[in-house]
Design a protein around this motif. Structure first.
Motif, PDB file in Angstrom:
ATOM      1  N   ALA A  21       0.825  -1.216   0.000  1.00 29.23           N
ATOM      2  CA  ALA A  21       0.000   0.000   0.000  1.00 29.23           C
ATOM      3  C   ALA A  21       0.857   1.263   0.000  1.00 29.23           C
ATOM      4  N   ALA A  22       2.090   1.166   0.468  1.00 27.99           N
ATOM      5  CA  ALA A  22       2.967   2.329   0.548  1.00 27.99           C
ATOM      6  C   ALA A  22       3.908   2.459  -0.647  1.00 27.99           C
ATOM      7  N   VAL A  23       4.112   1.379  -1.384  1.00 29.25           N
ATOM      8  CA  VAL A  23       5.064   1.411  -2.497  1.00 29.25           C
ATOM      9  C   VAL A  23       4.426   2.111  -3.693  1.00 29.25           C
ATOM     10  N   VAL A  24       5.054   3.208  -4.110  1.00 28.83           N
ATOM     11  CA  VAL A  24       4.579   4.004  -5.238  1.00 28.83           C
ATOM     12  C   VAL A  24       5.251   3.534  -6.530  1.00 28.83           C
ATOM     13  N   GLU A  25       6.533   3.226  -6.441  1.00 31.00           N
ATOM     14  CA  GLU A  25       7.300   2.722  -7.580  1.00 31.00           C
ATOM     15  C   GLU A  25       8.221   1.626  -7.065  1.00 31.00           C
TER      16      GLU A  25
END
Length: 121
Positions: free
Chosen positions: A48-52
């Motif tokens: 949920a926190a990983v954007v890339e």
């Protein structure tokens, strides 16, 4: 939510301290497999926190006023995450497999700031 660039740092000293290069091929393969499983679990736990997702980094070139040259640094990889605070982003990387299983040194986390005068996305 703020975005943060996390850079995986790998130093020669950390690699030597870990004894990684002294492992026999079977031990090294076992550690690599364990590390990959732990890394996949970390990515799953923080999905949920990983954007890339980022990834490993290759050889480095330096561009400067004098031209382009080969250089080196201790950056081994990166990921971009989102969190409410810088502290919260950094805490995501406590006990990360980069340095608990693999011979990495640390993870450096910095906020991705907006470009002044540009609309925020």
């Amino acid at each position: 939510m703020k975005k943060f660039l996390a850079v995986y740092i790998g130093t020669t000293a950390a690699r030597q301290k870990s004894g990684w290069d002294g492992l026999d091929p079977a031990q090294r393969k076992q550690r690599e497999d364990q590390g990959i499983r732990a890394w996949v679990q970390w990515m799953t736990d923080h999905a949920a926190a990983v954007v890339e997702h980022g990834g490993p980094l290759g050889k480095t070139k330096r561009a400067a006023a004098g031209g382009v040259s080969d250089t080196s640094n201790d950056m081994a990889g990166y990921v971009v995450v989102q969190a409410e605070t810088h502290e919260a982003a950094a805490r995501m990387f406590e006990n990360h497999p980069h340095f608990t299983v693999f011979p990495g040194d640390s993870v450096e986390i910095m906020e991705c700031l907006p470009i002044p005068g540009q609309p925020q996305r």
